[in-house]
Enzyme design. Structure first.
Site, PDB file in Angstrom:
ATOM      1  N   ASP A 135      -4.279  -7.767   5.464  1.00  3.84           N
ATOM      2  CA  ASP A 135      -5.578  -7.563   4.810  1.00  3.84           C
ATOM      3  C   ASP A 135      -6.198  -8.919   4.474  1.00  3.84           C
ATOM      4  O   ASP A 135      -7.359  -9.189   4.805  1.00  3.84           O
ATOM      5  CB  ASP A 135      -5.370  -6.732   3.537  1.00  3.84           C
ATOM      6  CG  ASP A 135      -6.664  -6.448   2.806  1.00  3.84           C
ATOM      7  OD1 ASP A 135      -7.670  -6.167   3.475  1.00  3.84           O
ATOM      8  OD2 ASP A 135      -6.669  -6.537   1.563  1.00  3.84           O
ATOM      9  N   ASP A 182      -9.443 -11.264   6.577  1.00  2.00           N
ATOM     10  CA  ASP A 182     -10.696 -11.751   5.974  1.00  2.00           C
ATOM     11  C   ASP A 182     -10.809 -13.264   6.144  1.00  2.00           C
ATOM     12  O   ASP A 182     -11.872 -13.797   6.478  1.00  2.00           O
ATOM     13  CB  ASP A 182     -10.749 -11.417   4.470  1.00  2.00           C
ATOM     14  CG  ASP A 182     -11.347 -10.039   4.193  1.00  2.00           C
ATOM     15  OD1 ASP A 182     -11.084  -9.109   4.990  1.00  2.00           O
ATOM     16  OD2 ASP A 182     -12.069  -9.886   3.199  1.00  2.00           O
ATOM     17  N   ASP A 210       2.146 -18.215   3.521  1.00  2.00           N
ATOM     18  CA  ASP A 210       1.338 -19.338   3.012  1.00  2.00           C
ATOM     19  C   ASP A 210       1.092 -20.361   4.118  1.00  2.00           C
ATOM     20  O   ASP A 210      -0.018 -20.860   4.304  1.00  2.00           O
ATOM     21  CB  ASP A 210       2.001 -19.974   1.770  1.00  2.00           C
ATOM     22  CG  ASP A 210       3.491 -20.212   1.930  1.00  2.00           C
ATOM     23  OD1 ASP A 210       4.095 -19.692   2.894  1.00  2.00           O
ATOM     24  OD2 ASP A 210       4.072 -20.935   1.090  1.00  2.00           O
ATOM     25  N   LYS A 213       7.049 -13.147   3.957  1.00  3.37           N
ATOM     26  CA  LYS A 213       7.415 -14.055   2.866  1.00  3.37           C
ATOM     27  C   LYS A 213       8.914 -13.842   2.629  1.00  3.37           C
ATOM     28  O   LYS A 213       9.366 -13.605   1.507  1.00  3.37           O
ATOM     29  CB  LYS A 213       6.569 -13.725   1.619  1.00  3.37           C
ATOM     30  CG  LYS A 213       6.670 -14.741   0.511  1.00  3.37           C
ATOM     31  CD  LYS A 213       6.024 -16.089   0.824  1.00  3.37           C
ATOM     32  CE  LYS A 213       6.268 -17.070  -0.308  1.00  3.37           C
ATOM     33  NZ  LYS A 213       5.778 -18.422   0.000  1.00  3.37           N
ATOM     34  N   TYR A 220       0.843  -1.203   0.000  1.00  3.15           N
ATOM     35  CA  TYR A 220       0.000   0.000   0.000  1.00  3.15           C
ATOM     36  C   TYR A 220       0.877   1.252   0.000  1.00  3.15           C
ATOM     37  O   TYR A 220       0.617   2.211   0.718  1.00  3.15           O
ATOM     38  CB  TYR A 220      -0.920  -0.002   1.209  1.00  3.15           C
ATOM     39  CG  TYR A 220      -2.027  -1.042   1.156  1.00  3.15           C
ATOM     40  CD1 TYR A 220      -1.729  -2.396   1.269  1.00  3.15           C
ATOM     41  CD2 TYR A 220      -3.356  -0.670   1.006  1.00  3.15           C
ATOM     42  CE1 TYR A 220      -2.731  -3.350   1.231  1.00  3.15           C
ATOM     43  CE2 TYR A 220      -4.373  -1.626   0.974  1.00  3.15           C
ATOM     44  CZ  TYR A 220      -4.047  -2.962   1.087  1.00  3.15           C
ATOM     45  OH  TYR A 220      -5.040  -3.907   1.049  1.00  3.15           O
TER      46      TYR A 220
HETATM   47  C1  IPM Z   1      -9.706  -3.217   4.489  1.00  2.00           C
HETATM   48  C2  IPM Z   1     -10.118  -2.949   3.068  1.00  2.00           C
HETATM   49  C3  IPM Z   1      -9.186  -1.879   2.481  1.00  2.00           C
HETATM   50  C4  IPM Z   1      -7.790  -2.473   2.437  1.00  2.00           C
HETATM   51  C5  IPM Z   1      -9.626  -1.329   1.123  1.00  2.00           C
HETATM   52  C6  IPM Z   1     -11.030  -0.785   1.146  1.00  2.00           C
HETATM   53  C7  IPM Z   1      -8.664  -0.269   0.631  1.00  2.00           C
HETATM   54  O1  IPM Z   1     -10.104  -4.118   2.326  1.00  2.00           O
HETATM   55  O2  IPM Z   1      -9.742  -2.314   5.325  1.00  2.00           O
HETATM   56  O3  IPM Z   1      -9.353  -4.354   4.794  1.00  2.00           O
HETATM   57  O4  IPM Z   1      -7.414  -3.078   1.446  1.00  2.00           O
HETATM   58  O5  IPM Z   1      -7.092  -2.296   3.408  1.00  2.00           O
HETATM   59 MN    MN Z   2      -9.705  -5.906   3.531  1.00  2.00          MN
END
Ligand code: IPM
Ligand code: MN
Length: 357
Positions: free
Chosen positions: A252, A256, A228, A195, A124
């Protein structure tokens, strides 16, 4: 203690609904907060042709904390401001199971770890461009395979920056955070995820800085996994994790993934801290497919508000809010559809409020 000022920003999609539901709980629970809801996101875009009006931005600067809903494409400027401009360089994403939540495991009891995500650089860094530019600037550069940049032909590049300063401040925060967890009865173990077998220089640096810092904390446990392997381990051995410290994009993705252990994206909240004003947002996005229907799960935002209350030093209120969420899940009668229930967003929030009493 002076009354804390919170700016609540809905953002896009389901964001306004889950933020409204959360503010309804915070506002009616008797917590000593001043909550301001200035225009922002898709609603402000319609009204003012500006998703993040200047007055809203100024209110953010003066706030004690900011609660944020979700971003689609419209509110990305808000997220960019809160996360990168305010320089909130640590993203704290707790992964905790509340009995009754719709886990993907047979048994998720006892899962309780935290992903700390470096929040300011890595993938990022927003430094992308044409390969032609790189080729021109780095004419003599050779990859470790001996290939020149011309060898790739036309295309694009993205810089993945791992700076000493950025990693050091994150590593220090992670060590302090794990130490605090240890004081609260957790193992106090840092799991560094990189990694570095492939990204030997950049992730090699990340790993070595984390290791240098963690050596200053002899009471902390430490281990390192490649990303991984970590992605697999967090499914297989989630109870062995305490505090995971990792680079921006790995965090990130892993967050999830980890959310599914404890009920999915409807549940996990997060805190972005370290910068000028901290802000608190769910891990989920704007879910445009279900926006405006009052069916989104407000739990992720409510649990983000729990982290916010802790950050503001309102620990009793934070505990009360979390206990109320746990009670609503255990009882199971007021859960939203993602959790197998039939409750609306507001019914779920009302149930949380009722549990606070
Ligand atoms: C998060 C989201 C963001 C990220 C996006 C919306 C830029 O997925 O906060 O996890 O990638 O960090
Ligand atoms: Mn995210």
């Amino acid at each position: 203690m002076a009354r804390k000022k919170v700016v609540a920003l809905g953002g896009d999609g389901v964001g306004p609904e889950v933020v409204d539901a959360t503010c309804y709980v915070l506002g009616n629970a008797g917590f000593d907060l001043e909550i301001i809801k200035p225009p922002c996101g898709e609603a402000a875009m319609k009204q003012y042709n500006d998703a993040f009006p200047e007055e809203t931005r100024q209110l953010c600067d003066m706030a004690d904390a900011i609660l944020f809903g979700a971003t689609g494409t419209t509110s990305i400027a808000i997220l960019a401001y809160l996360r990168w401009f305010l320089d909130n360089y640590v993203n704290i994403r707790p992964v905790k199971y509340y009995v009754g939540a719709e886990t993907c495991l047979k048994d998720a009891s006892g899962i309780d770890f935290v992903i700390l995500r470096e929040n300011s650089e890595g993938m990022y860094s927003f430094a992308e461009g044409d390969l032609a530019l790189l080729r021109q600037k780095l004419a003599d550069f050779r990859t470790i395979m001996g290939k020149s940049l011309a060898g790739f032909g036309e295309g694009k590049f993205a810089l993945r920056i791992v700076s000493e300063r950025g990693t050091r401040r994150f590593a220090k925060y992670a060590c302090e955070y794990a130490t605090q967890r240890r004081k609260n009865g957790y193992p106090g173990k840092l799991t560094c995820v990189t990694k570095s077998n492939v990204l030997r220089q950049s992730d090699g640096l990340f790993q070595s800085i984390v290791e240098e810092e963690v050596k200053k904390y002899p009471k902390l446990g430490y281990e390192h996994y490649y990303v991984d392997d970590a992605a697999r381990r967090l499914l297989r051995y989630p109870r062995e994790l305490d505090v995971v410290a990792t680079e921006n994009m790995f965090g990130d993705i892993l967050a999830d993934e980890a959310s599914e252990l404890v009920g999915g994206l409807g549940i996990v909240g997060s805190a972005c801290v370290g910068g000028k004003v901290a802000y608190f947002e769910s891990v989920h996005g704007s879910a445009p497919d279900i926006a405006g229907r009052n069916i989104a799960n407000p739990t992720a935002t409510i649990l983000s508000a729990k982290l916010m209350l802790d950050y503001l030093g309102m620990h009793q209120e934070a505990d009360a809010l979390e206990r109320a969420v746990a009670a609503v899940y255990k009882d199971g009668k007021n859960l939203t559809y993602d959790q197998g229930g039939k409750a609306t967003t507001m019914e779920c929030a009302q149930a949380v409020l009722a549990e606070i009493g």
